[in-house]
Design a protein around this motif. Structure first.
Motif, PDB file in Angstrom:
ATOM      1  N   ARG A  41     -99.423 -17.509  -2.182  1.00 53.67           N
ATOM      2  CA  ARG A  41     -99.373 -18.813  -2.862  1.00 53.67           C
ATOM      3  C   ARG A  41     -99.515 -18.364  -4.488  1.00 53.67           C
ATOM      4  O   ARG A  41    -100.204 -17.457  -4.772  1.00 53.67           O
ATOM      5  CB  ARG A  41    -100.645 -19.584  -2.528  1.00 53.67           C
ATOM      6  CG  ARG A  41    -100.695 -20.876  -3.344  1.00 53.67           C
ATOM      7  CD  ARG A  41    -102.043 -21.613  -2.772  1.00 53.67           C
ATOM      8  NE  ARG A  41    -102.429 -22.833  -3.673  1.00 53.67           N
ATOM      9  CZ  ARG A  41    -103.514 -22.998  -4.455  1.00 53.67           C
ATOM     10  NH1 ARG A  41    -104.361 -22.388  -4.114  1.00 53.67           N
ATOM     11  NH2 ARG A  41    -103.347 -24.151  -5.080  1.00 53.67           N
ATOM     12  N   ILE A  42     -98.210 -18.738  -5.155  1.00 61.61           N
ATOM     13  CA  ILE A  42     -98.292 -18.286  -6.498  1.00 61.61           C
ATOM     14  C   ILE A  42     -99.096 -19.285  -7.146  1.00 61.61           C
ATOM     15  O   ILE A  42     -98.901 -20.563  -7.198  1.00 61.61           O
ATOM     16  CB  ILE A  42     -96.987 -18.618  -6.816  1.00 61.61           C
ATOM     17  CG1 ILE A  42     -95.859 -17.646  -6.206  1.00 61.61           C
ATOM     18  CG2 ILE A  42     -96.581 -18.245  -8.514  1.00 61.61           C
ATOM     19  CD1 ILE A  42     -96.048 -16.246  -5.973  1.00 61.61           C
ATOM     20  N   LEU A  43    -100.002 -18.773  -8.222  1.00 55.95           N
ATOM     21  CA  LEU A  43    -100.808 -19.532  -9.000  1.00 55.95           C
ATOM     22  C   LEU A  43    -100.607 -19.672 -10.337  1.00 55.95           C
ATOM     23  O   LEU A  43    -100.903 -20.618 -11.105  1.00 55.95           O
ATOM     24  CB  LEU A  43    -102.353 -18.705  -8.847  1.00 55.95           C
ATOM     25  CG  LEU A  43    -102.894 -18.551  -7.485  1.00 55.95           C
ATOM     26  CD1 LEU A  43    -104.246 -18.216  -7.418  1.00 55.95           C
ATOM     27  CD2 LEU A  43    -102.948 -19.945  -6.557  1.00 55.95           C
ATOM     28  N   LYS A  60    -103.321 -14.313  -1.449  1.00 55.30           N
ATOM     29  CA  LYS A  60    -103.333 -14.396  -0.143  1.00 55.30           C
ATOM     30  C   LYS A  60    -104.362 -14.095   0.834  1.00 55.30           C
ATOM     31  O   LYS A  60    -105.077 -12.922   0.451  1.00 55.30           O
ATOM     32  CB  LYS A  60    -101.875 -13.131   0.342  1.00 55.30           C
ATOM     33  CG  LYS A  60    -101.714 -13.544   1.873  1.00 55.30           C
ATOM     34  CD  LYS A  60    -100.753 -12.768   2.052  1.00 55.30           C
ATOM     35  CE  LYS A  60    -100.277 -12.623   3.584  1.00 55.30           C
ATOM     36  NZ  LYS A  60     -99.135 -11.781   4.122  1.00 55.30           N
ATOM     37  N   GLY A  61    -105.038 -15.144   1.511  1.00 53.65           N
ATOM     38  CA  GLY A  61    -106.243 -14.860   2.089  1.00 53.65           C
ATOM     39  C   GLY A  61    -107.488 -14.572   1.002  1.00 53.65           C
ATOM     40  O   GLY A  61    -107.407 -15.356  -0.084  1.00 53.65           O
ATOM     41  N   ARG A  62    -108.027 -13.466   0.806  1.00 55.64           N
ATOM     42  CA  ARG A  62    -109.113 -13.373  -0.025  1.00 55.64           C
ATOM     43  C   ARG A  62    -108.627 -12.315  -1.119  1.00 55.64           C
ATOM     44  O   ARG A  62    -109.650 -11.736  -1.949  1.00 55.64           O
ATOM     45  CB  ARG A  62    -110.366 -12.600   0.563  1.00 55.64           C
ATOM     46  CG  ARG A  62    -110.875 -13.545   2.079  1.00 55.64           C
ATOM     47  CD  ARG A  62    -111.500 -14.733   1.379  1.00 55.64           C
ATOM     48  NE  ARG A  62    -112.683 -14.543   0.300  1.00 55.64           N
ATOM     49  CZ  ARG A  62    -112.817 -15.406  -0.339  1.00 55.64           C
ATOM     50  NH1 ARG A  62    -112.282 -16.584  -0.639  1.00 55.64           N
ATOM     51  NH2 ARG A  62    -113.941 -15.307  -1.503  1.00 55.64           N
ATOM     52  N   ALA A 100    -112.252 -17.155 -14.879  1.00 54.67           N
ATOM     53  CA  ALA A 100    -112.051 -18.324 -15.487  1.00 54.67           C
ATOM     54  C   ALA A 100    -111.917 -19.432 -14.577  1.00 54.67           C
ATOM     55  O   ALA A 100    -111.858 -20.805 -14.967  1.00 54.67           O
ATOM     56  CB  ALA A 100    -111.142 -18.348 -16.143  1.00 54.67           C
ATOM     57  N   ARG A 101    -111.751 -19.236 -13.330  1.00 60.59           N
ATOM     58  CA  ARG A 101    -111.540 -20.173 -12.214  1.00 60.59           C
ATOM     59  C   ARG A 101    -112.438 -20.044 -11.019  1.00 60.59           C
ATOM     60  O   ARG A 101    -112.507 -19.186 -10.268  1.00 60.59           O
ATOM     61  CB  ARG A 101    -109.922 -19.984 -11.580  1.00 60.59           C
ATOM     62  CG  ARG A 101    -108.946 -20.304 -12.472  1.00 60.59           C
ATOM     63  CD  ARG A 101    -107.611 -20.247 -12.148  1.00 60.59           C
ATOM     64  NE  ARG A 101    -106.661 -19.942 -13.119  1.00 60.59           N
ATOM     65  CZ  ARG A 101    -105.435 -20.141 -12.740  1.00 60.59           C
ATOM     66  NH1 ARG A 101    -104.899 -20.068 -11.434  1.00 60.59           N
ATOM     67  NH2 ARG A 101    -104.487 -20.004 -13.510  1.00 60.59           N
ATOM     68  N   PRO A 102    -113.345 -21.132 -11.005  1.00 58.59           N
ATOM     69  CA  PRO A 102    -114.235 -20.989  -9.895  1.00 58.59           C
ATOM     70  C   PRO A 102    -113.844 -20.883  -8.504  1.00 58.59           C
ATOM     71  O   PRO A 102    -114.541 -19.667  -7.858  1.00 58.59           O
ATOM     72  CB  PRO A 102    -115.277 -22.343  -9.795  1.00 58.59           C
ATOM     73  CG  PRO A 102    -114.859 -22.832 -11.242  1.00 58.59           C
ATOM     74  CD  PRO A 102    -113.560 -22.197 -11.904  1.00 58.59           C
ATOM     75  N   ARG A 103    -112.842 -21.064  -8.193  1.00 60.38           N
ATOM     76  CA  ARG A 103    -112.691 -21.019  -6.771  1.00 60.38           C
ATOM     77  C   ARG A 103    -111.725 -19.623  -6.453  1.00 60.38           C
ATOM     78  O   ARG A 103    -111.721 -19.196  -5.412  1.00 60.38           O
ATOM     79  CB  ARG A 103    -111.713 -22.052  -6.446  1.00 60.38           C
ATOM     80  CG  ARG A 103    -110.415 -22.228  -6.930  1.00 60.38           C
ATOM     81  CD  ARG A 103    -109.542 -23.213  -6.562  1.00 60.38           C
ATOM     82  NE  ARG A 103    -108.253 -23.371  -6.941  1.00 60.38           N
ATOM     83  CZ  ARG A 103    -107.191 -22.836  -6.657  1.00 60.38           C
ATOM     84  NH1 ARG A 103    -107.439 -21.843  -5.752  1.00 60.38           N
ATOM     85  NH2 ARG A 103    -105.958 -22.956  -7.545  1.00 60.38           N
ATOM     86  N   LEU A 104    -111.849 -18.608  -7.573  1.00 63.27           N
ATOM     87  CA  LEU A 104    -111.164 -17.570  -7.447  1.00 63.27           C
ATOM     88  C   LEU A 104    -111.981 -16.220  -7.662  1.00 63.27           C
ATOM     89  O   LEU A 104    -111.694 -15.046  -7.394  1.00 63.27           O
ATOM     90  CB  LEU A 104    -109.896 -17.311  -8.494  1.00 63.27           C
ATOM     91  CG  LEU A 104    -108.823 -18.427  -8.355  1.00 63.27           C
ATOM     92  CD1 LEU A 104    -107.935 -17.924  -9.545  1.00 63.27           C
ATOM     93  CD2 LEU A 104    -108.184 -18.255  -6.928  1.00 63.27           C
ATOM     94  N   LYS A 105    -113.275 -16.605  -8.354  1.00 68.92           N
ATOM     95  CA  LYS A 105    -114.067 -15.455  -8.872  1.00 68.92           C
ATOM     96  C   LYS A 105    -114.667 -14.744  -7.732  1.00 68.92           C
ATOM     97  O   LYS A 105    -114.831 -13.241  -8.005  1.00 68.92           O
ATOM     98  CB  LYS A 105    -115.380 -16.418  -9.643  1.00 68.92           C
ATOM     99  CG  LYS A 105    -116.276 -17.128  -8.673  1.00 68.92           C
ATOM    100  CD  LYS A 105    -117.475 -17.444  -9.343  1.00 68.92           C
ATOM    101  CE  LYS A 105    -118.091 -17.982  -8.398  1.00 68.92           C
ATOM    102  NZ  LYS A 105    -119.862 -18.281  -8.989  1.00 68.92           N
ATOM    103  N   ASP A 106    -114.460 -14.989  -6.286  1.00 71.44           N
ATOM    104  CA  ASP A 106    -115.071 -14.137  -5.324  1.00 71.44           C
ATOM    105  C   ASP A 106    -113.660 -13.378  -4.779  1.00 71.44           C
ATOM    106  O   ASP A 106    -114.196 -12.749  -3.822  1.00 71.44           O
ATOM    107  CB  ASP A 106    -115.962 -14.834  -4.186  1.00 71.44           C
ATOM    108  CG  ASP A 106    -117.056 -15.523  -5.078  1.00 71.44           C
ATOM    109  OD1 ASP A 106    -117.774 -14.980  -5.795  1.00 71.44           O
ATOM    110  OD2 ASP A 106    -117.611 -16.548  -4.538  1.00 71.44           O
ATOM    111  N   LEU A 107    -112.690 -13.605  -5.114  1.00 78.62           N
ATOM    112  CA  LEU A 107    -111.483 -12.797  -4.378  1.00 78.62           C
ATOM    113  C   LEU A 107    -111.496 -11.535  -4.902  1.00 78.62           C
ATOM    114  O   LEU A 107    -111.937 -11.226  -6.095  1.00 78.62           O
ATOM    115  CB  LEU A 107    -110.378 -13.704  -4.808  1.00 78.62           C
ATOM    116  CG  LEU A 107    -110.194 -15.082  -4.496  1.00 78.62           C
ATOM    117  CD1 LEU A 107    -108.653 -15.451  -4.920  1.00 78.62           C
ATOM    118  CD2 LEU A 107    -110.416 -15.209  -2.855  1.00 78.62           C
ATOM    119  N   ALA A 108    -110.934 -10.582  -4.162  1.00 76.79           N
ATOM    120  CA  ALA A 108    -110.488  -9.092  -4.543  1.00 76.79           C
ATOM    121  C   ALA A 108    -109.401  -9.200  -5.444  1.00 76.79           C
ATOM    122  O   ALA A 108    -108.414  -9.565  -5.146  1.00 76.79           O
ATOM    123  CB  ALA A 108    -110.418  -8.302  -3.411  1.00 76.79           C
ATOM    124  N   VAL A 109    -109.550  -8.461  -6.826  1.00 74.66           N
ATOM    125  CA  VAL A 109    -108.215  -8.432  -7.461  1.00 74.66           C
ATOM    126  C   VAL A 109    -107.504  -7.193  -7.386  1.00 74.66           C
ATOM    127  O   VAL A 109    -108.272  -6.123  -7.099  1.00 74.66           O
ATOM    128  CB  VAL A 109    -108.839  -8.362  -9.010  1.00 74.66           C
ATOM    129  CG1 VAL A 109    -107.472  -8.345 -10.030  1.00 74.66           C
ATOM    130  CG2 VAL A 109    -109.562  -9.906  -9.296  1.00 74.66           C
TER     131      VAL A 109
END
Length: 132
Positions: A41-43, A60-62, A100-109
């Motif tokens: 998904r392109i953000l 993609k996923g986490r 800066a985006r709460p729904r992304l903060k727990d994703l692996a970068v």
């Protein structure tokens, strides 16, 4: 042999710059389509953060993929085109974007690379620098 007038050099530089920007945007669009076909998904496109610019931000996923897009003759040339300093800056920019985006903060970068070459399919290299 005479050197061109400064205004002629400036105009030529502006034309080259405009062509490079257009080519870069086209490469980023192809890369985004390629990633979407792979289920990403392109953000965001060309995201500017205080720490640097991100060509593509995709999920993609986490995994939050900070994607660098390079148009070169080979994958190896594209990998080499991104210096360790640029990779550090991209990683920090990705972490800042995630924070800066709460729904992304727990994703692996993760740092990915999309390499494009004329007449060839895009090549996606997830975790292109193996966490380096």
């Amino acid at each position: 042999m005479t050197t061109p007038e400064p205004s002629t050099r400036t105009a030529a530089r502006q034309v080259r710059g405009a062509l490079a920007r257009r080519s870069g945007r086209r490469a980023e669009a192809w890369a985004a389509l390629w990633l979407m076909a792979k289920g990403y998904r392109i953000l965001g496109f060309r995201l500017r953060t205080r720490l640097g610019e991100i060509d593509l931000l995709a999920q993609k996923g986490r995994v939050l993929a900070v994607v660098e897009v390079k148009s070169r003759a080979t994958l190896e040339a594209a990998l080499a085109a991104v210096t360790p300093e640029q990779r550090d800056r991209l990683r920090r920019a990705g972490q800042a974007a995630a924070g800066a985006r709460p729904r992304l903060k727990d994703l692996a970068v993760r740092l990915d690379l999309i390499a494009l070459a004329p007449g060839r399919l895009p090549r996606h290299r997830p975790d292109a620098w193996n966490g380096a």
